[in-house]
Design a protein around this motif. Structure first.
Motif, short mmCIF file in Angstrom:
data_model
loop_
_atom_site.label_atom_id
_atom_site.label_comp_id
_atom_site.label_asym_id
_atom_site.label_seq_id
_atom_site.Cartn_x
_atom_site.Cartn_y
_atom_site.Cartn_z
N SER A 26 0.84 -1.19 0.00
CA SER A 26 0.00 0.00 0.00
C SER A 26 0.88 1.24 0.00
N ILE A 27 0.32 2.32 -0.48
CA ILE A 27 1.07 3.57 -0.54
C ILE A 27 1.46 4.02 0.86
N GLY A 28 0.59 3.80 1.81
CA GLY A 28 0.90 4.16 3.20
C GLY A 28 2.09 3.39 3.74
N GLU A 29 2.15 2.10 3.42
CA GLU A 29 3.28 1.28 3.86
C GLU A 29 4.57 1.78 3.23
N GLU A 30 4.51 2.12 1.96
CA GLU A 30 5.70 2.60 1.25
C GLU A 30 6.17 3.92 1.85
N ARG A 33 7.82 3.25 5.14
CA ARG A 33 9.15 2.68 4.95
C ARG A 33 10.14 3.79 4.59
N GLU A 34 9.73 4.69 3.71
CA GLU A 34 10.60 5.80 3.31
C GLU A 34 10.93 6.67 4.53
N GLU A 35 9.94 6.96 5.36
CA GLU A 35 10.16 7.78 6.54
C GLU A 35 11.09 7.10 7.53
N PHE A 40 16.30 6.71 10.10
CA PHE A 40 17.42 5.86 10.48
C PHE A 40 18.72 6.43 9.93
N VAL A 41 18.71 6.86 8.68
CA VAL A 41 19.92 7.44 8.08
C VAL A 41 20.30 8.72 8.81
N VAL A 42 19.33 9.56 9.12
CA VAL A 42 19.61 10.80 9.86
C VAL A 42 20.23 10.46 11.22
N SER A 43 19.68 9.47 11.89
CA SER A 43 20.21 9.07 13.19
C SER A 43 21.65 8.59 13.07
N LYS A 54 29.21 2.78 4.90
CA LYS A 54 28.81 2.00 6.07
C LYS A 54 27.35 2.29 6.43
N ILE A 55 26.97 3.56 6.41
CA ILE A 55 25.59 3.93 6.71
C ILE A 55 24.65 3.33 5.68
N ALA A 56 25.03 3.40 4.41
CA ALA A 56 24.19 2.83 3.35
C ALA A 56 24.00 1.33 3.57
N ALA A 57 25.06 0.64 3.94
CA ALA A 57 24.97 -0.81 4.17
C ALA A 57 24.08 -1.12 5.37
N LEU A 58 24.24 -0.37 6.44
CA LEU A 58 23.44 -0.61 7.65
C LEU A 58 21.96 -0.32 7.41
N ALA A 59 21.68 0.75 6.66
CA ALA A 59 20.29 1.15 6.42
C ALA A 59 19.69 0.42 5.21
N ARG A 60 20.52 -0.30 4.50
CA ARG A 60 20.09 -1.01 3.28
C ARG A 60 19.49 -0.05 2.26
#
Length: 74
Positions: A26-30, A33-35, A40-43, A54-60
């Motif tokens: 669903s669009i809401g789920e997507e 997930r984006e949020e 997570f990346v900001v953190s 490293k951040i890219a790998a951890l956050a997938r």
């Protein structure tokens, strides 16, 4: 140039919606997930000294995505 950015953004959104429909997401789920990815990346960027790969790998996510987030929070 601004027109090109808007057009790319529009295509990106269309691709996300298309993928979501194909995968039955669903669009809401997507959006959720984006949020979560963004938060997570900001953190990781603000609370660690990890480098972009490293951040890219951890956050997938892609390194390009991490760089985009870095620009947004700068």
């Amino acid at each position: 140039m601004l027109h090109d950015k808007r057009l790319k953004h529009k295509w990106d959104q269309a691709n996300v919606l298309s993928y979501a429909r194909e995968e039955g997401i669903s669009i809401g789920e997507e959006k959720g997930r984006e949020e979560r990815n963004f938060e997570f990346v900001v953190s990781l960027l603000t609370h660690t000294d990890f480098d972009i790969p490293k951040i890219a790998a951890l956050a997938r996510v892609s390194a390009t995505y991490v760089k985009q987030v870095t620009k947004k929070i700068s």
